[in-house]
Design a protein around this motif. Sequence first.
Motif, PDB file in Angstrom:
ATOM      1  N   ARG A  41       1.983  19.120   2.403  1.00  0.00           N
ATOM      2  CA  ARG A  41       1.780  17.787   2.978  1.00  0.00           C
ATOM      3  C   ARG A  41       2.690  16.763   2.317  1.00  0.00           C
ATOM      4  N   GLU A  98       0.841  -1.193   0.000  1.00  0.00           N
ATOM      5  CA  GLU A  98       0.000   0.000   0.000  1.00  0.00           C
ATOM      6  C   GLU A  98       0.885   1.255   0.000  1.00  0.00           C
ATOM      7  N   PRO A  99       0.335   2.408  -0.431  1.00  0.00           N
ATOM      8  CA  PRO A  99       1.137   3.647  -0.429  1.00  0.00           C
ATOM      9  C   PRO A  99       1.741   3.947   0.951  1.00  0.00           C
ATOM     10  N   GLY A 100       0.950   3.703   2.010  1.00  0.00           N
ATOM     11  CA  GLY A 100       1.437   3.969   3.363  1.00  0.00           C
ATOM     12  C   GLY A 100       2.674   3.145   3.677  1.00  0.00           C
ATOM     13  N   GLN A 153       2.851  12.053  -2.359  1.00  0.00           N
ATOM     14  CA  GLN A 153       2.348  12.365  -3.697  1.00  0.00           C
ATOM     15  C   GLN A 153       1.491  13.619  -3.643  1.00  0.00           C
ATOM     16  N   THR A 183     -12.044  20.704   7.452  1.00  0.00           N
ATOM     17  CA  THR A 183     -12.371  21.091   8.821  1.00  0.00           C
ATOM     18  C   THR A 183     -11.126  21.390   9.647  1.00  0.00           C
ATOM     19  N   MET A 184      -9.956  21.067   9.102  1.00  0.00           N
ATOM     20  CA  MET A 184      -8.726  21.279   9.878  1.00  0.00           C
ATOM     21  C   MET A 184      -8.130  22.652   9.567  1.00  0.00           C
ATOM     22  N   ILE A 199       5.699   6.912   0.796  1.00  0.00           N
ATOM     23  CA  ILE A 199       5.902   7.760  -0.363  1.00  0.00           C
ATOM     24  C   ILE A 199       4.997   8.986  -0.242  1.00  0.00           C
ATOM     25  N   ARG A 224       7.217  15.335   5.228  1.00  0.00           N
ATOM     26  CA  ARG A 224       7.885  14.154   5.784  1.00  0.00           C
ATOM     27  C   ARG A 224       9.315  14.092   5.260  1.00  0.00           C
ATOM     28  N   PHE A 255      -0.864  16.499   9.456  1.00  0.00           N
ATOM     29  CA  PHE A 255      -1.624  15.248   9.346  1.00  0.00           C
ATOM     30  C   PHE A 255      -0.772  14.028   8.972  1.00  0.00           C
ATOM     31  N   PRO A 256       0.051  14.104   7.892  1.00  0.00           N
ATOM     32  CA  PRO A 256       0.848  12.922   7.532  1.00  0.00           C
ATOM     33  C   PRO A 256       1.844  12.540   8.628  1.00  0.00           C
ATOM     34  N   VAL A 289      -7.490  19.331   0.374  1.00  0.00           N
ATOM     35  CA  VAL A 289      -7.251  19.752   1.750  1.00  0.00           C
ATOM     36  C   VAL A 289      -8.333  19.160   2.643  1.00  0.00           C
ATOM     37  N   TYR A 290      -7.977  19.002   3.908  1.00  0.00           N
ATOM     38  CA  TYR A 290      -8.961  18.536   4.882  1.00  0.00           C
ATOM     39  C   TYR A 290      -9.668  19.777   5.417  1.00  0.00           C
ATOM     40  N   ASN A 302      -0.191  10.958  11.664  1.00  0.00           N
ATOM     41  CA  ASN A 302      -0.650   9.598  11.348  1.00  0.00           C
ATOM     42  C   ASN A 302       0.450   8.574  11.553  1.00  0.00           C
ATOM     43  N   ARG A 303       1.695   9.025  11.522  1.00  0.00           N
ATOM     44  CA  ARG A 303       2.813   8.101  11.701  1.00  0.00           C
ATOM     45  C   ARG A 303       3.384   8.175  13.102  1.00  0.00           C
TER      46      ARG A 303
END
Lengths: 288, 358
Positions: free
Chosen positions: B154, B79-81, B87, B97-98, B85, B158, B106-107, B94-95, B110-111
Amino acid sequence: MATRVENQKAWWLVLPVVLLVAFNAVIPLMAVVNYSVQETFGNNEFFFEGVRWFKQVMQSTRFRESLQRQLMFTAIVLAIELPLGVAIALAMPRKGIGVSICLVLMAMPLLIPYNVVGAMWNIFALPDIGLMGWGLNRLGLDFNYTRQPVSAWVTLVAMDVWHWTSLVVLLTYAGLSAIPDAFYQAARIDGASKWAIFRFIQLPKLKHVLLIAVLLRFMDSFMIYTEAVVLTGGGPGNATTVLSIDLVKIALGQFDLGPAASMSLIYFLIILLLSWLFYTVMTRHDEA
Amino acid sequence: MAAIHLEQLRHSYRARPRDDVAADWALRGLDLRWTDGGAYALLGPSGCGKTTLLNLISGLLRPTRGRVLFDARDVTGLEPGERNIAQVFQFPVVYDTMSVFDNLAFPLRNRGIAAAEVDRRVREIAAMLDLDRTLAQRAAGLTADGKQKISLGRGLVRADVAAILFDEPLTVIDPHLKWRLRSKLKELHQRVGLTMVYVTHDQTEALTFADQVVVMLDGQVVQAGTPVELFERPRHTFVGHFIGSPGMNVLPCQVDAAGVARVDGHAVPVASASPSGARDRKTELGVRPEFVRFADSGLPVQVERVSDVGRFRIVDARLGAHLVKALIAEGQDVPAGGGHLRFDQARTQLYADGWIVD
């Protein structure tokens, strides 16, 4: 000097809808207003009573209890149907033959006439011959909706959930289909969990359809009549006598037209007020 | 960071693609080897398979055939996660509500990256993209430019990604910002040394950004090389056309028994060592307008039109049935009416069925 000649023919085109609204809404509503401030003993004789009926309705325990039952019913039904509807919509397939099958199955309860729904559940829940009633009793539960208030409520709520969750499902599914693929792709790249995808992509994008779903379900459940009357008739005792059932009892059972009219107006204003509140609260952030 | 190796990659969007039917395939088999830390551009017209290739590298798509390797590790099924990677897409995601800050974080969050590190990275990237003053705002309120900068941010936030993939990320950006962001990306690439792949249909974007440009056509790679290679020695007439402004002159020609290429009957010396091998195929002669000049003798032409574009002039000259473009520097004479053209032999290539004859 040229006078400007206005073309007034367009009014003829508006006329049908004006008539429709007048006879369908305005005139009946005004008749109700008329009744709500008068007393009548038949023979088309009316006596002006002012706000007497409004006072009487507001002070009666009977109205308060009906209103409480109504609020409880609507709250329970919304609390079940919205999350359940969203969950089912999320679980539905997005492509292939499964989509049409699911959509047809979901649409079916919505196509059944209200009184038929009531009659179906009336039989379905009978303790001796109905599959649900008989089954629950076989499982050792003491279930009899014609005698126990709890059983009657369970049946009433189950019926409404069965009848109307589909509406939430269909609205939510339409909302989900409108989310572009790129959002899901970005979320996969960003390593978002299923919950994060729901919380930060799907839920915000569903906000507007969910607002519609809440409003529709609120108004509809607040006005529930036919199915409930066919299923329980407001019983046992007054256990499931919600506002509309009570209103009909007063208006057509006791023929108290004045109190019934004033109660209708109060009922109408409650729905209007609560709908306005829902709408205002849920669209509060939109301008930001 | 990783070297990317694409092995016999084929992809079809059909459920049961037929091996021998080219139309069934979006990507018709390609092998590419990209080194760690390089800047690459995928260049080609719409529908040539650039985005498909990018999605295969990121893992949004699984290839129908072939393998994707990062540093010799097979990641085809990941999977991409899991591929780690980044992209950036053509249209801003964009999210809503944030806040801008939360979007960029966010990225990382999540990690499970520590808050202090998240804060440091987000502020660094925000400063680079001029987003620092809007960090506390809700992302939904930004302009399209601002939203795309969040998407870029985003992608860049990373530090440890295997590669960053850009899918025409500057399409929605204002022209004056485009230049700035493009040079920022280039600068960032030089600073952090991540592998970057940039998809575009704009040759300027590709040539300024990339160390190596991969030109694609109809699901195939027609040439992969440095911008200079693509310019000086296009391996396919399409590359000649597509790159350069104006593009390469491509003139139908005949090759005679002695191996001499003739355009409209006039012999033209070419760079190819063995032209006679191409005799029975469809032969064309390619020469860029930059390598065409007027001379006292050579190919007889009629000058039809001269367009002055500043530092040089573009001359349209008629050679028999064909039109030849020449770039003439300022201060050099363009004959009125008739004249003679000469092609620089070392830069005049012979093509057979579209492909270069060595």
